[in-house]
Design an enzyme around this catalytic site. Structure first.
Site, mmCIF file in Angstrom:
data_model
loop_
_atom_site.group_PDB
_atom_site.id
_atom_site.type_symbol
_atom_site.label_atom_id
_atom_site.label_comp_id
_atom_site.label_asym_id
_atom_site.label_seq_id
_atom_site.Cartn_x
_atom_site.Cartn_y
_atom_site.Cartn_z
ATOM 1 N N HIS A 80 0.846 -1.194 0.000
ATOM 2 C CA HIS A 80 0.000 0.000 0.000
ATOM 3 C C HIS A 80 0.878 1.240 0.000
ATOM 4 O O HIS A 80 1.946 1.235 0.598
ATOM 5 C CB HIS A 80 -0.919 0.021 1.234
ATOM 6 C CG HIS A 80 -2.096 0.917 1.061
ATOM 7 N ND1 HIS A 80 -2.039 2.263 1.334
ATOM 8 C CD2 HIS A 80 -3.344 0.671 0.611
ATOM 9 C CE1 HIS A 80 -3.214 2.800 1.064
ATOM 10 N NE2 HIS A 80 -4.029 1.865 0.626
ATOM 11 N N GLU A 112 -7.797 -5.296 -0.343
ATOM 12 C CA GLU A 112 -8.305 -6.039 -1.493
ATOM 13 C C GLU A 112 -8.305 -7.550 -1.283
ATOM 14 O O GLU A 112 -9.138 -8.259 -1.837
ATOM 15 C CB GLU A 112 -7.496 -5.689 -2.743
ATOM 16 C CG GLU A 112 -7.481 -4.232 -3.085
ATOM 17 C CD GLU A 112 -8.804 -3.718 -3.620
ATOM 18 O OE1 GLU A 112 -9.853 -4.076 -3.059
ATOM 19 O OE2 GLU A 112 -8.776 -2.965 -4.592
HETATM 20 N N1 ACO Z 1 3.987 -7.413 -4.921
HETATM 21 C C1 ACO Z 1 5.285 -7.387 -5.260
HETATM 22 N N2 ACO Z 1 6.057 -6.307 -5.110
HETATM 23 C C2 ACO Z 1 5.505 -5.217 -4.610
HETATM 24 C C3 ACO Z 1 4.155 -5.171 -4.235
HETATM 25 C C4 ACO Z 1 3.381 -6.334 -4.403
HETATM 26 N N3 ACO Z 1 2.095 -6.377 -4.071
HETATM 27 N N4 ACO Z 1 3.858 -3.932 -3.768
HETATM 28 C C5 ACO Z 1 4.993 -3.221 -3.865
HETATM 29 N N5 ACO Z 1 5.975 -3.995 -4.371
HETATM 30 C C6 ACO Z 1 7.346 -3.593 -4.647
HETATM 31 C C7 ACO Z 1 7.344 -2.559 -5.750
HETATM 32 O O1 ACO Z 1 7.491 -3.208 -7.006
HETATM 33 C C8 ACO Z 1 8.511 -1.717 -5.409
HETATM 34 O O2 ACO Z 1 9.654 -2.290 -5.938
HETATM 35 P P1 ACO Z 1 10.659 -1.425 -6.833
HETATM 36 O O3 ACO Z 1 11.152 -0.377 -5.883
HETATM 37 O O4 ACO Z 1 11.664 -2.389 -7.286
HETATM 38 O O5 ACO Z 1 9.792 -0.876 -7.924
HETATM 39 C C9 ACO Z 1 8.611 -1.820 -3.882
HETATM 40 O O6 ACO Z 1 7.860 -2.941 -3.501
HETATM 41 C C10 ACO Z 1 8.067 -0.635 -3.145
HETATM 42 O O7 ACO Z 1 6.795 -0.322 -3.688
HETATM 43 P P2 ACO Z 1 5.952 0.840 -3.018
HETATM 44 O O8 ACO Z 1 6.626 2.142 -3.258
HETATM 45 O O9 ACO Z 1 5.609 0.458 -1.666
HETATM 46 O O10 ACO Z 1 4.626 0.730 -3.867
HETATM 47 P P3 ACO Z 1 3.675 1.912 -4.341
HETATM 48 O O11 ACO Z 1 3.393 2.837 -3.230
HETATM 49 O O12 ACO Z 1 4.155 2.494 -5.597
HETATM 50 O O13 ACO Z 1 2.412 1.068 -4.721
HETATM 51 C C11 ACO Z 1 0.642 -0.403 -4.542
HETATM 52 C C12 ACO Z 1 1.443 0.664 -3.813
HETATM 53 C C13 ACO Z 1 0.247 0.116 -5.916
HETATM 54 C C14 ACO Z 1 -0.636 -0.694 -3.777
HETATM 55 C C15 ACO Z 1 1.522 -1.665 -4.672
HETATM 56 O O14 ACO Z 1 1.839 -2.149 -3.400
HETATM 57 C C16 ACO Z 1 0.857 -2.740 -5.512
HETATM 58 O O15 ACO Z 1 0.980 -2.705 -6.740
HETATM 59 N N6 ACO Z 1 0.155 -3.723 -4.882
HETATM 60 C C17 ACO Z 1 -0.559 -4.728 -5.630
HETATM 61 C C18 ACO Z 1 -1.869 -4.171 -6.175
HETATM 62 C C19 ACO Z 1 -2.915 -3.969 -5.095
HETATM 63 O O16 ACO Z 1 -3.099 -4.809 -4.209
HETATM 64 N N7 ACO Z 1 -3.619 -2.831 -5.203
HETATM 65 C C20 ACO Z 1 -4.687 -2.469 -4.250
HETATM 66 C C21 ACO Z 1 -4.213 -1.396 -3.335
HETATM 67 S S1 ACO Z 1 -5.403 -1.012 -2.113
HETATM 68 C C22 ACO Z 1 -6.464 0.078 -2.860
HETATM 69 O O17 ACO Z 1 -6.130 0.850 -3.709
HETATM 70 C C23 ACO Z 1 -7.846 0.018 -2.478
#
Ligand code: ACO
Length: 373
Positions: A255, A313
């Site tokens: 998140h 989710e």
């Molecule tokens: N699976 C694998 N890797 C992940 C995930 C995940 N679920 N979430 C974050 N990461 C990785 C990112 O790829 C990133 O790696 P990088 O630096 O090599 O690119 C690292 O962890 C840090 O990411 P964050 O900065 O924490 O992620 P961001 O804030 O951009 O995104 C998000 C948050 C979009 C929710 C992300 O965690 C994600 O894509 N999760 C999966 C989709 C999801 O469940 N969405 C629903 C969110 S809840 C809502 O909106 C109601």
């Protein structure tokens, strides 16, 4: 002031404060969510959805008379216009996905005052989703029943059967839990649109488009698919490792704001668990919990210290699956809950009446000259 040549760009506007709001507050370090002054754990399982909408719009819970009036107002606006029904019948032939049909149909709400458009949007989103999903199945839509509450009527329009109290409560808990969540992407979109003095219907249509994306509201369907595809705990680790190895994100985890477990996950987990009563159901629920634990362990290996946790989710998927909803209705049902927050943000933004117009930093070249062509 000039634009485009300064600095200070923050990708994703992370940590940028874009509004003051009394609607909801998220403490990502403590894992706390306040909605209309109530901790989500306090509100979600107790309030009716109508009470939550009223609370968000008016900053106070309705008394008995106000609630009865508000329920009646919403119930009287559930039926779809002929234009909306015609549109749905047109697009069903092409098997347009439900979120796209919802986006198109939400735009057919008649222009009116802000309040009328807000009421019509909240009232009609479930009818659009239910009618369209039945059309996709080749069935006739079920007319809304004004005697039923908002959540119960949604389930009734989907199945044609009046749902039991347990099911109504579970859906209501879900809709309340997702009704608002700080400056989430779709609510931001709604505010930007209203800030141009445009209308609430346009704001809701834009917000639906933002919610649809897999990084926002599009995650629960894929999150459940993962549990189905794994099928047996013995396959969980290899399956999830492979996904991460391919650079894919695990849906339902991580998140932007929470650095600890999303508090909505626990609220929804408790509501979901009560729906899995038979042996077969329990087995599936246990499998999902096992997949969650494995995913959390692998995510810690994958991004050590980032503390990627279960988000709303994952348990949305389990709760809505427990209610018997097919995966293609997960995100549209999220929209039916979040429209409470979208419209509330629209009212706040309207009162503020300040155009949202940030800046960009120009990073292109500056010395091109036009040559004869
Ligand atoms: N699976 C694998 N890797 C992940 C995930 C995940 N679920 N979430 C974050 N990461 C990785 C990112 O790829 C990133 O790696 P990088 O630096 O090599 O690119 C690292 O962890 C840090 O990411 P964050 O900065 O924490 O992620 P961001 O804030 O951009 O995104 C998000 C948050 C979009 C929710 C992300 O965690 C994600 O894509 N999760 C999966 C989709 C999801 O469940 N969405 C629903 C969110 S809840 C809502 O909106 C109601």
């Amino acid at each position: 002031m000039s634009e485009g040549f300064g600095t200070g760009f923050v990708a994703g506007l992370e940590d940028v404060v874009a509004a003051e709001t009394r609607l909801s507050g998220v403490d990502g370090e403590a894992g706390e969510l306040i909605i209309g002054g109530f901790p989500v754990e306090e509100l979600a399982g107790r309030a009716s959805f109508e009470e939550t909408v009223y609370l968000l719009w008016h900053d106070v819970l309705p008394d008995a008379g106000q609630l009865a009036h508000f329920r009646e107002e919403l119930a009287g606006r559930r039926e779809l216009s002929r234009a909306t029904m015609d549109l749905l019948r047109d697009v069903v032939a092409e098997e347009v996905p439900v979120m796209d049909a919802l986006r198109m149909a939400a735009g057919t709400v008649s222009p009116g005052t802000d309040e009328e458009e807000a009421l019509d949007s909240v009232a009609s989103l479930p009818t659009i989703v239910a009618a369209y999903s039945r059309m996709l199945e080749g069935e006739e839509p079920v007319d809304p029943d004004p005697e039923l509450g908002h959540a119960g009527n949604y389930l009734y329009m989907l199945t044609g059967e009046v749902p039991g109290a347990e099911f109504r409560r579970a859906l209501e808990t879900y809709l309340n839990a997702v009704s608002d969540h700080g400056m989430n992407a779709s609510s931001f979109v709604a505010r930007v649109i209203v800030s141009t003095r445009s209308d609430f219907v346009s704001a809701v249509v834009g917000a639906i488009g933002a919610l649809k994306g897999p990084l926002h509201g599009g995650a629960p369907g894929p999150a459940l698919d993962v549990v189905f595809e794994i099928g047996d705990m013995s396959r969980a680790e290899a399956y999830l490792r492979e996904k991460l190895g391919r650079g894919e994100r695990l849906m339902g985890f991580g998140h932007r704001i929470y650095r600890v477990r999303d508090p909505r996950a626990d609220v929804l987990a408790a509501a979901a668990e009560r729906l899995y009563t038979t042996d077969g159901d329990r087995e599936f629920y246990e499998l999902a919990l096992g997949v969650e634990q494995t995913a959390l362990r692998l995510l810690e290996e994958h991004r050590p210290g980032r503390n990627l946790q279960t988000n709303v989710e994952f348990y949305t998927a389990l709760l809505l699956h427990g209610l018997g909803l097919p995966t293609q209705l997960f995100t549209p049902t999220f929209a039916a809950g979040r429209v409470a927050g979208w419209t509330a943000h629209c009212f706040e933004q309207r009162a503020l009446d300040r155009l949202i117009r940030p800046q960009s930093v120009y990073v292109g070249s500056k010395d091109r000259r036009w040559a004869a062509r």
